[in-house]
Motif scaffolding. Structure first.
Motif, PDB file in Angstrom:
ATOM      1  N   LEU A 213     -22.175  66.791  50.243  1.00  0.00           N
ATOM      2  CA  LEU A 213     -21.123  67.609  50.835  1.00  0.00           C
ATOM      3  C   LEU A 213     -20.163  68.015  49.726  1.00  0.00           C
ATOM      4  N   LYS A 214     -20.136  69.314  49.417  1.00  0.00           N
ATOM      5  CA  LYS A 214     -19.264  69.802  48.343  1.00  0.00           C
ATOM      6  C   LYS A 214     -18.020  70.399  48.980  1.00  0.00           C
ATOM      7  N   ILE A 215     -16.891  69.762  48.779  1.00  0.00           N
ATOM      8  CA  ILE A 215     -15.635  70.210  49.391  1.00  0.00           C
ATOM      9  C   ILE A 215     -14.780  70.880  48.326  1.00  0.00           C
TER      10      ILE A 215
ATOM     11  N   GLY B 182     -15.550  67.940  40.206  1.00  0.00           N
ATOM     12  CA  GLY B 182     -15.638  69.112  39.339  1.00  0.00           C
ATOM     13  C   GLY B 182     -14.298  69.797  39.285  1.00  0.00           C
ATOM     14  N   ASN B 183     -14.305  70.977  38.679  1.00  0.00           N
ATOM     15  CA  ASN B 183     -13.097  71.788  38.647  1.00  0.00           C
ATOM     16  C   ASN B 183     -12.663  72.151  40.060  1.00  0.00           C
ATOM     17  N   GLY B 184     -13.664  72.502  40.853  1.00  0.00           N
ATOM     18  CA  GLY B 184     -13.382  73.067  42.157  1.00  0.00           C
ATOM     19  C   GLY B 184     -12.994  72.036  43.193  1.00  0.00           C
ATOM     20  N   GLY B 185     -13.615  70.905  43.182  1.00  0.00           N
ATOM     21  CA  GLY B 185     -13.374  69.941  44.236  1.00  0.00           C
ATOM     22  C   GLY B 185     -14.205  68.701  44.030  1.00  0.00           C
ATOM     23  N   THR B 186     -14.652  68.128  45.125  1.00  0.00           N
ATOM     24  CA  THR B 186     -15.379  66.859  45.039  1.00  0.00           C
ATOM     25  C   THR B 186     -16.682  66.963  45.812  1.00  0.00           C
ATOM     26  N   VAL B 187     -17.726  66.348  45.269  1.00  0.00           N
ATOM     27  CA  VAL B 187     -19.010  66.300  45.957  1.00  0.00           C
ATOM     28  C   VAL B 187     -19.248  64.872  46.454  1.00  0.00           C
ATOM     29  N   TYR B 188     -19.522  64.759  47.742  1.00  0.00           N
ATOM     30  CA  TYR B 188     -19.754  63.452  48.354  1.00  0.00           C
ATOM     31  C   TYR B 188     -21.208  63.294  48.761  1.00  0.00           C
TER      32      TYR B 188
ATOM     33  N   LEU C 256     -29.429  66.775  49.204  1.00  0.00           N
ATOM     34  CA  LEU C 256     -29.060  65.658  48.324  1.00  0.00           C
ATOM     35  C   LEU C 256     -30.140  65.458  47.264  1.00  0.00           C
ATOM     36  N   MET C 257     -29.731  65.461  46.009  1.00  0.00           N
ATOM     37  CA  MET C 257     -30.664  65.218  44.910  1.00  0.00           C
ATOM     38  C   MET C 257     -30.432  63.793  44.411  1.00  0.00           C
ATOM     39  N   PRO C 258     -31.326  62.865  44.764  1.00  0.00           N
ATOM     40  CA  PRO C 258     -31.027  61.445  44.562  1.00  0.00           C
ATOM     41  C   PRO C 258     -30.931  61.010  43.100  1.00  0.00           C
ATOM     42  N   GLY C 259     -31.504  61.768  42.186  1.00  0.00           N
ATOM     43  CA  GLY C 259     -31.400  61.388  40.775  1.00  0.00           C
ATOM     44  C   GLY C 259     -30.088  61.820  40.130  1.00  0.00           C
ATOM     45  N   GLY C 260     -29.271  62.590  40.854  1.00  0.00           N
ATOM     46  CA  GLY C 260     -28.002  63.072  40.305  1.00  0.00           C
ATOM     47  C   GLY C 260     -28.220  64.130  39.235  1.00  0.00           C
ATOM     48  N   SER C 261     -27.206  64.358  38.421  1.00  0.00           N
ATOM     49  CA  SER C 261     -27.311  65.409  37.401  1.00  0.00           C
ATOM     50  C   SER C 261     -27.941  64.867  36.122  1.00  0.00           C
TER      51      SER C 261
END
Ligand code: ATP
Ligand code: MG
Length: 295
Positions: A36-38, A17-23, A87-92
């Motif tokens: 994990l949103k860093i 995203g704009n802010g960082g990375t989600v793992y 964790l939302m397994p279906g994603g966005s």
């Protein structure tokens, strides 16, 4: 004791995203899978998001916060604050649309609309406005459950007319009054902006592309502002059901004061409670189909 970044093992990247990375990550001690949103160093949206997620800890259809990893707990020179999220397994929904490679039908969209409205109702009752409701910020479980995520642009309204005047969020999903708050001062309803965004989202899911600009046109700020403020509100094609067309029209009412409220929309036949379980199953089937395509 504080959570640390080293408590988590990163497995793969879920999104940038704009802010960082989600793992996709795993809590080492408990083996629990997490997101994990860093955040980038010093990103002020990290604190805002943590505050709102804590405030909304019991709100339905809002992604759960497991832990806040403070900047101080991270080794010097490394990325600072991070959030451990459910964790939302279906994603966005943006990812789901992309992986499906075709638009979504009304039934699964009704499941999205209903659950997003339930989430918004709870958030608004806590005086939280999201301000960046877009398909990449709505997450899906494998069972078709939908949750609102990414509160980096969110705000807790201390006073009622404390509004959403600032240009936070993604311009593409911003309501007309947010481009020109002065024109609306007086009877400004800051919560109505989230309803507009939801209307754009579900129309995008139905059409398979962003509805406010011709397909393929670059969404630059001026073009968006023109389309949103001076254009006609977009509507579903005539082939759509009367209920769906009316629901979208009630969300995409250009005058904020005439737009339906979250409470009114929850009573709308398009999101009728009697069909909620079936609609959610239809959405779960799409998640399963997208997973098949990934294999
Ligand atoms: P942007 O600036 O693009 O809105 P962001 O940096 O604020 O993004 P998020 O929107 O929170 O970050 O997450 C980016 C992406 O990572 C999401 O669109 C989604 O695909 C994925 N993601 C985020 N949180 C989760 C989660 N809890 N479970 C699964 N996937 C997630
Ligand atoms: Mg996001």
């Amino acid at each position: 004791s504080d959570a640390r970044l080293s408590d988590y093992e990163r497995i793969s990247v879920l999104g940038h995203g704009n802010g960082g990375t989600v793992y996709k990550a795993r809590h080492r001690r408990s083996s629990q899978p997490l997101a994990l949103k860093i955040f980038a160093a010093g990103d002020p949206s990290a604190a805002r998001e943590a505050e709102i997620l804590m405030l909304a800890a019991d709100a339905p259809h809002v992604v759960r916060l497991h832990a806040v990893i403070p900047a101080a707990a991270v080794a010097a020179g490394e990325a600072p604050a991070a959030l451990a999220l459910e964790l939302m397994p279906g994603g966005s929904l943006a990812g789901l649309l992309r992986r499906l490679g075709r638009p979504m039908g009304e039934r699964p969209i009704a499941a999205v609309a209903r659950q997003a409205l339930l989430g918004l109702a709870a958030l608004h009752a806590l005086r939280v406005v999201h301000r960046d409701l877009k398909p990449s910020n709505l997450l899906v479980g494998s069972d078709g459950e939908v949750k609102i995520a990414d509160f980096g642009a969110g705000k807790v309204l201390r006073r009622r007319l404390d509004p959403c005047a600032s240009y936070v969020g993604t311009a593409a999903y911003m309501s007309p009054e947010r481009f020109d708050p002065e024109a609306y001062s007086g009877d400004y309803d800051p919560y109505a902006a989230d309803v507009w965004s939801l209307g754009v989202d579900i129309l995008e899911l139905y059409l398979g592309h962003f509805p406010l600009l011709p397909e393929g046109q670059r969404p630059d700020w001026a073009a968006l502002m023109c389309a949103i403020c001076f254009g006609e509100a977009p509507e579903p094609p005539a082939a759509a059901s009367e209920e769906f067309r009316d629901f979208v029209a009630r969300c995409l009412e250009k005058k904020a004061g005439q737009r339906a409220s979250v409470a009114e929309l929850l009573e709308h036949p398009f999101v009728a409670e009697r069909d909620a379980a079936g609609a959610q199953q239809a959405l779960a089937a799409l998640v399963a189909e997208a997973e098949q395509g990934d294999l």
